[in-house]
Scaffold this active site. Structure first.
Site, PDB file in Angstrom:
ATOM      1  N   CYS A   4     -22.326  13.829  17.039  1.00  0.00           N
ATOM      2  CA  CYS A   4     -23.039  12.909  16.996  1.00  0.00           C
ATOM      3  C   CYS A   4     -23.292  11.070  16.847  1.00  0.00           C
ATOM      4  O   CYS A   4     -22.063  10.694  16.711  1.00  0.00           O
ATOM      5  CB  CYS A   4     -24.371  12.914  15.578  1.00  0.00           C
ATOM      6  SG  CYS A   4     -23.551  12.484  13.977  1.00  0.00           S
ATOM      7  N   LYS A  15     -32.890  14.355  -0.099  1.00  0.00           N
ATOM      8  CA  LYS A  15     -32.904  15.384   0.883  1.00  0.00           C
ATOM      9  C   LYS A  15     -31.981  16.578   1.325  1.00  0.00           C
ATOM     10  O   LYS A  15     -31.899  17.716   2.096  1.00  0.00           O
ATOM     11  CB  LYS A  15     -32.706  14.106   2.089  1.00  0.00           C
ATOM     12  CG  LYS A  15     -32.179  14.919   4.066  1.00  0.00           C
ATOM     13  CD  LYS A  15     -32.307  13.729   4.872  1.00  0.00           C
ATOM     14  CE  LYS A  15     -30.955  13.105   4.737  1.00  0.00           C
ATOM     15  NZ  LYS A  15     -29.398  13.179   5.698  1.00  0.00           N
ATOM     16  N   ASN A  16     -30.368  16.027   0.863  1.00  0.00           N
ATOM     17  CA  ASN A  16     -29.164  16.597   1.099  1.00  0.00           C
ATOM     18  C   ASN A  16     -29.101  17.883   0.053  1.00  0.00           C
ATOM     19  O   ASN A  16     -28.428  18.468   0.570  1.00  0.00           O
ATOM     20  CB  ASN A  16     -27.693  16.030   1.182  1.00  0.00           C
ATOM     21  CG  ASN A  16     -27.600  15.180   2.578  1.00  0.00           C
ATOM     22  OD1 ASN A  16     -28.590  14.765   3.672  1.00  0.00           O
ATOM     23  ND2 ASN A  16     -26.238  14.099   2.995  1.00  0.00           N
ATOM     24  N   ARG A  40     -17.667  15.913  14.549  1.00  0.00           N
ATOM     25  CA  ARG A  40     -19.097  16.144  13.337  1.00  0.00           C
ATOM     26  C   ARG A  40     -18.343  18.387  13.653  1.00  0.00           C
ATOM     27  O   ARG A  40     -19.526  18.291  14.292  1.00  0.00           O
ATOM     28  CB  ARG A  40     -20.247  15.979  13.291  1.00  0.00           C
ATOM     29  CG  ARG A  40     -20.372  14.569  12.498  1.00  0.00           C
ATOM     30  CD  ARG A  40     -21.433  14.391  12.065  1.00  0.00           C
ATOM     31  NE  ARG A  40     -21.730  15.233  11.328  1.00  0.00           N
ATOM     32  CZ  ARG A  40     -23.290  14.117  10.323  1.00  0.00           C
ATOM     33  NH1 ARG A  40     -24.003  13.487  11.044  1.00  0.00           N
ATOM     34  NH2 ARG A  40     -23.547  14.936   9.485  1.00  0.00           N
ATOM     35  N   ARG A  58     -35.930   9.980   8.487  1.00  0.00           N
ATOM     36  CA  ARG A  58     -35.226  11.093   8.321  1.00  0.00           C
ATOM     37  C   ARG A  58     -34.804  10.864   6.632  1.00  0.00           C
ATOM     38  O   ARG A  58     -35.228  12.086   6.237  1.00  0.00           O
ATOM     39  CB  ARG A  58     -33.754  11.108   8.734  1.00  0.00           C
ATOM     40  CG  ARG A  58     -34.323  11.534  10.668  1.00  0.00           C
ATOM     41  CD  ARG A  58     -32.956  11.320  10.929  1.00  0.00           C
ATOM     42  NE  ARG A  58     -32.814  12.513  10.687  1.00  0.00           N
ATOM     43  CZ  ARG A  58     -31.402  12.780  11.749  1.00  0.00           C
ATOM     44  NH1 ARG A  58     -30.889  12.184  12.551  1.00  0.00           N
ATOM     45  NH2 ARG A  58     -30.869  14.399  10.803  1.00  0.00           N
ATOM     46  N   ASP A  93     -22.265   8.150   2.782  1.00  0.00           N
ATOM     47  CA  ASP A  93     -23.684   7.677   2.824  1.00  0.00           C
ATOM     48  C   ASP A  93     -23.923   6.391   2.108  1.00  0.00           C
ATOM     49  O   ASP A  93     -24.995   5.843   2.486  1.00  0.00           O
ATOM     50  CB  ASP A  93     -24.579   9.052   2.433  1.00  0.00           C
ATOM     51  CG  ASP A  93     -24.254  10.298   3.085  1.00  0.00           C
ATOM     52  OD1 ASP A  93     -23.627  10.170   4.520  1.00  0.00           O
ATOM     53  OD2 ASP A  93     -24.794  11.288   2.871  1.00  0.00           O
TER      54      ASP A  93
HETATM   55  N1  EPU Z   1     -15.534  18.726   9.963  1.00  0.00           N
HETATM   56  C1  EPU Z   1     -14.747  19.449  10.558  1.00  0.00           C
HETATM   57  N2  EPU Z   1     -15.139  21.064  10.680  1.00  0.00           N
HETATM   58  C2  EPU Z   1     -16.043  21.342  10.347  1.00  0.00           C
HETATM   59  C3  EPU Z   1     -16.810  20.759   9.432  1.00  0.00           C
HETATM   60  C4  EPU Z   1     -16.362  19.670   9.033  1.00  0.00           C
HETATM   61  O1  EPU Z   1     -14.215  18.960  11.073  1.00  0.00           O
HETATM   62  O2  EPU Z   1     -16.472  22.254   9.928  1.00  0.00           O
HETATM   63  C5  EPU Z   1     -15.403  17.444   9.395  1.00  0.00           C
HETATM   64  C6  EPU Z   1     -16.583  16.207   9.994  1.00  0.00           C
HETATM   65  O3  EPU Z   1     -16.173  16.387  11.173  1.00  0.00           O
HETATM   66  C7  EPU Z   1     -16.496  15.229   8.937  1.00  0.00           C
HETATM   67  C8  EPU Z   1     -15.629  15.808   7.643  1.00  0.00           C
HETATM   68  O4  EPU Z   1     -15.601  17.284   7.914  1.00  0.00           O
HETATM   69  O5  EPU Z   1     -15.416  14.336   9.391  1.00  0.00           O
HETATM   70  C9  EPU Z   1     -16.909  15.651   6.747  1.00  0.00           C
HETATM   71  O6  EPU Z   1     -18.038  16.097   7.140  1.00  0.00           O
HETATM   72  P1  EPU Z   1     -18.105  17.201   5.743  1.00  0.00           P
HETATM   73  O7  EPU Z   1     -18.883  18.603   7.004  1.00  0.00           O
HETATM   74  O8  EPU Z   1     -18.401  17.266   4.849  1.00  0.00           O
HETATM   75  O9  EPU Z   1     -20.568  16.480   6.878  1.00  0.00           O
HETATM   76  P2  EPU Z   1     -21.779  17.197   6.260  1.00  0.00           P
HETATM   77  O10 EPU Z   1     -21.552  18.569   5.537  1.00  0.00           O
HETATM   78  O11 EPU Z   1     -22.315  17.657   7.972  1.00  0.00           O
HETATM   79  C10 EPU Z   1     -23.207  16.537   4.730  1.00  0.00           C
HETATM   80  C11 EPU Z   1     -24.144  15.586   4.736  1.00  0.00           C
HETATM   81  C12 EPU Z   1     -24.124  14.065   4.880  1.00  0.00           C
HETATM   82  C13 EPU Z   1     -23.056  12.931   4.614  1.00  0.00           C
HETATM   83  C14 EPU Z   1     -21.150  14.090   4.406  1.00  0.00           C
HETATM   84  C15 EPU Z   1     -20.226  14.029   4.246  1.00  0.00           C
HETATM   85  C16 EPU Z   1     -26.115  17.141   5.253  1.00  0.00           C
HETATM   86  C17 EPU Z   1     -27.276  17.405   5.410  1.00  0.00           C
HETATM   87  N3  EPU Z   1     -25.483  15.462   5.297  1.00  0.00           N
HETATM   88  O12 EPU Z   1     -22.587  15.781   6.291  1.00  0.00           O
HETATM   89  O13 EPU Z   1     -25.290  13.443   5.340  1.00  0.00           O
HETATM   90  O14 EPU Z   1     -22.243  12.092   5.297  1.00  0.00           O
HETATM   91  O15 EPU Z   1     -22.102  15.491   3.754  1.00  0.00           O
HETATM   92  O16 EPU Z   1     -20.670  13.427   2.869  1.00  0.00           O
HETATM   93  O17 EPU Z   1     -26.140  16.949   3.411  1.00  0.00           O
HETATM   94  C18 EPU Z   1     -26.288  11.275   5.716  1.00  0.00           C
HETATM   95  O18 EPU Z   1     -27.098  12.020   4.546  1.00  0.00           O
HETATM   96  O19 EPU Z   1     -26.729  10.655   6.165  1.00  0.00           O
HETATM   97  C19 EPU Z   1     -25.700  12.063   6.074  1.00  0.00           C
HETATM   98  C20 EPU Z   1     -25.163  11.978   7.498  1.00  0.00           C
END
Ligand code: EPU
Length: 416
Positions: A116, A22-23, A121, A396, A304
């Site tokens: 969320c 998915k990701n 996030r 999802r 995850d």
């Molecule tokens: N963060 C910030 N600022 C930003 C971006 C992130 O502070 O601009 C913080 C977030 O709040 C969090 C940390 O950085 O505390 C890491 O977040 P990240 O951005 O890596 O998460 P994401 O990219 O939104 C992806 C996966 C998630 C997975 C996380 C961590 C996708 C579509 N989603 O989310 O997957 O948990 O990386 O590995 O790739 C899931 O599949 O259930 C899922 C939530």
């Protein structure tokens, strides 16, 4: 609304095929926005999030066609570079259209995702990176309005490791003028898979999978064919289920090399693991031993997989410490696990889980995707019947979950 009914206590035996990740699929679908030529993708999972992304891209004028196991996307013309709140609020990964839209159209309007269930996030790192590349971004009425005639390459040091942030900037930089250096980049295998797809489209990217990614912008990208990598979290979830329930499970179409941290912890719990090039097998004879985990960016232990390992710890011999360092509110499953008889106390970002001999079935509620996966594992080992409500969360991210579990001998049904 659909529920999942599980009768616990059976060992898991058999073989199932892993779906595409998915990701990885979500960002790769967004890469179609970067070119007017067709992008043909294989190993696309049948998931709600994938349908949501297809709908979002469709609203912008991208032609999306699904075929057996695959999808072709063509953004010959982008009608409207906008991602509305309606869809963004249901799936945060929608923010992945921001970079590509801006690079291709010179402007984009994308709803702020808001908070969320698992944490705040924010998307400040996505915004900061694009600004460093010359974009003007203003926030008005809950929307990010981004503009840039042509993005310019820049050196961007990210404040923290963000997966979709890295992906967004990598896609934008692919069409920028000059070279971009992304430092403190996410090293997740999904970032590497996206880089492979972009490279097949003609992008010039080096270092994906390391902490520094170098992207030399090109004037235009072309079409390509790409097969999406196997889902390492889905794989890990079935492995953790087998470790908790006992038995022998083989997962095919997997990528064991992306699962090191998870496999190491499963071995520590007492499982025998056998890796092949594209399959992985687990055999668990005894009750698991307690294993502590601490989530970290890749190659550390994946956030995850945290809920699934908490579920495993609830029935383990001994006490496990489960520490969550990525998201500030990712312990919602702990309260539900307690309803099944688990002994868990939360101290800050650590859950102290004392293994009990058995859980008892009850009705519980899914709160987010991976939390639901933890509840499924608990339901597989609990005595009697467990009913999980709000399983749209599972839809999802887990393709044909009930069918796959049944193939392993579990007693699971979906009820309306
Ligand atoms: N963060 C910030 N600022 C930003 C971006 C992130 O502070 O601009 C913080 C977030 O709040 C969090 C940390 O950085 O505390 C890491 O977040 P990240 O951005 O890596 O998460 P994401 O990219 O939104 C992806 C996966 C998630 C997975 C996380 C961590 C996708 C579509 N989603 O989310 O997957 O948990 O990386 O590995 O790739 C899931 O599949 O259930 C899922 C939530």
């Amino acid at each position: 609304m659909d529920k999942l009914k599980l009768t616990g206590g059976r060992r898991l035996e058999g073989e199932v095929a892993v779906s595409g990740a998915k990701n990885a699929a979500l960002p790769i679908m967004c890469a179609a926005l970067l070119t007017d030529a067709p992008l043909s993708l294989g190993n696309i999972p049948r998931l709600m999030d994938v349908s949501t992304m297809a709908k979002l891209l469709g609203q912008m004028g991208v032609l999306v066609e699904r075929s057996e196991g695959g999808m072709s996307l063509r953004a010959e013309r982008i009608r409207e570079p906008t991602a509305s709140y309606d869809l963004v609020k249901t799936m945060r990964a929608s923010v992945l259209v921001l970079g590509p839209l801006l690079a291709r159209c010179g402007r984009a309007k994308v709803s702020l995702p808001g908070g969320c269930a698992i944490g705040q996030r924010p998307v400040d790192q996505h915004v900061k990176g694009l600004q460093a590349m010359g974009a003007t971004i203003t926030i008005e009425h809950g929307y990010m309005h981004a503009e840039a005639k042509r993005l310019r390459g820049a050196r961007i040091v990210m404040d923290l490791v963000t997966v979709t942030g890295t992906e967004n900037l990598m896609m934008a930089a692919a069409l920028a003028e000059g070279t971009t250096l992304l430092e403190n980049a996410a090293r997740e295998p999904e970032v590497v898979d996206l880089a492979k797809c972009l490279s097949a489209m003609g992008a010039r990217i080096e270092g994906a999978g390391s902490g520094v990614i170098r992207i030399e912008g090109v004037a235009s990208l072309g079409g390509a064919s790409h097969r999406v990598m196997p889902d390492r979290i889905e794989t890990g979830t079935y492995l953790a289920a087998a470790a908790a329930a006992g038995g022998r499970v083989r997962l095919t179409g997997a990528a064991p090399e992306t699962l090191d941290a998870t496999l190491e912890k499963l071995r520590e719990a007492g499982a025998a693991i056998r890796k092949e090039r594209d399959a992985v097998e687990i055999e668990m004879a005894d009750r698991p031993a307690a294993v502590s985990v601490r989530t970290a960016p890749y190659p550390g232990f994946a956030t995850d997989m945290q809920a699934q390992f908490m579920a495993l710890a609830t029935v383990a011999r001994g006490t496990a410490l489960i520490t969550e360092t990525i998201f500030e509110n990712r312990f919602m499953h702990a309260l539900e696990l307690q309803r099944l008889g688990a002994d868990i106390s939360i101290q800050g970002n650590t859950a102290v889980v004392k293994g009990v001999e058995r859980l008892q079935g009850a009705t519980v509620m899914a709160t987010d995707l991976r939390a639901s996966a933890g509840l499924v594992i608990a339901g597989l080992v609990a005595e009697g019947q467990t009913v999980i409500e709000r399983i749209y969360h599972l839809d999802r991210g887990y393709e044909a979950l009930a069918t796959k579990l049944r193939a392993l001998g579990a007693k699971v049904e979906r009820i309306s």
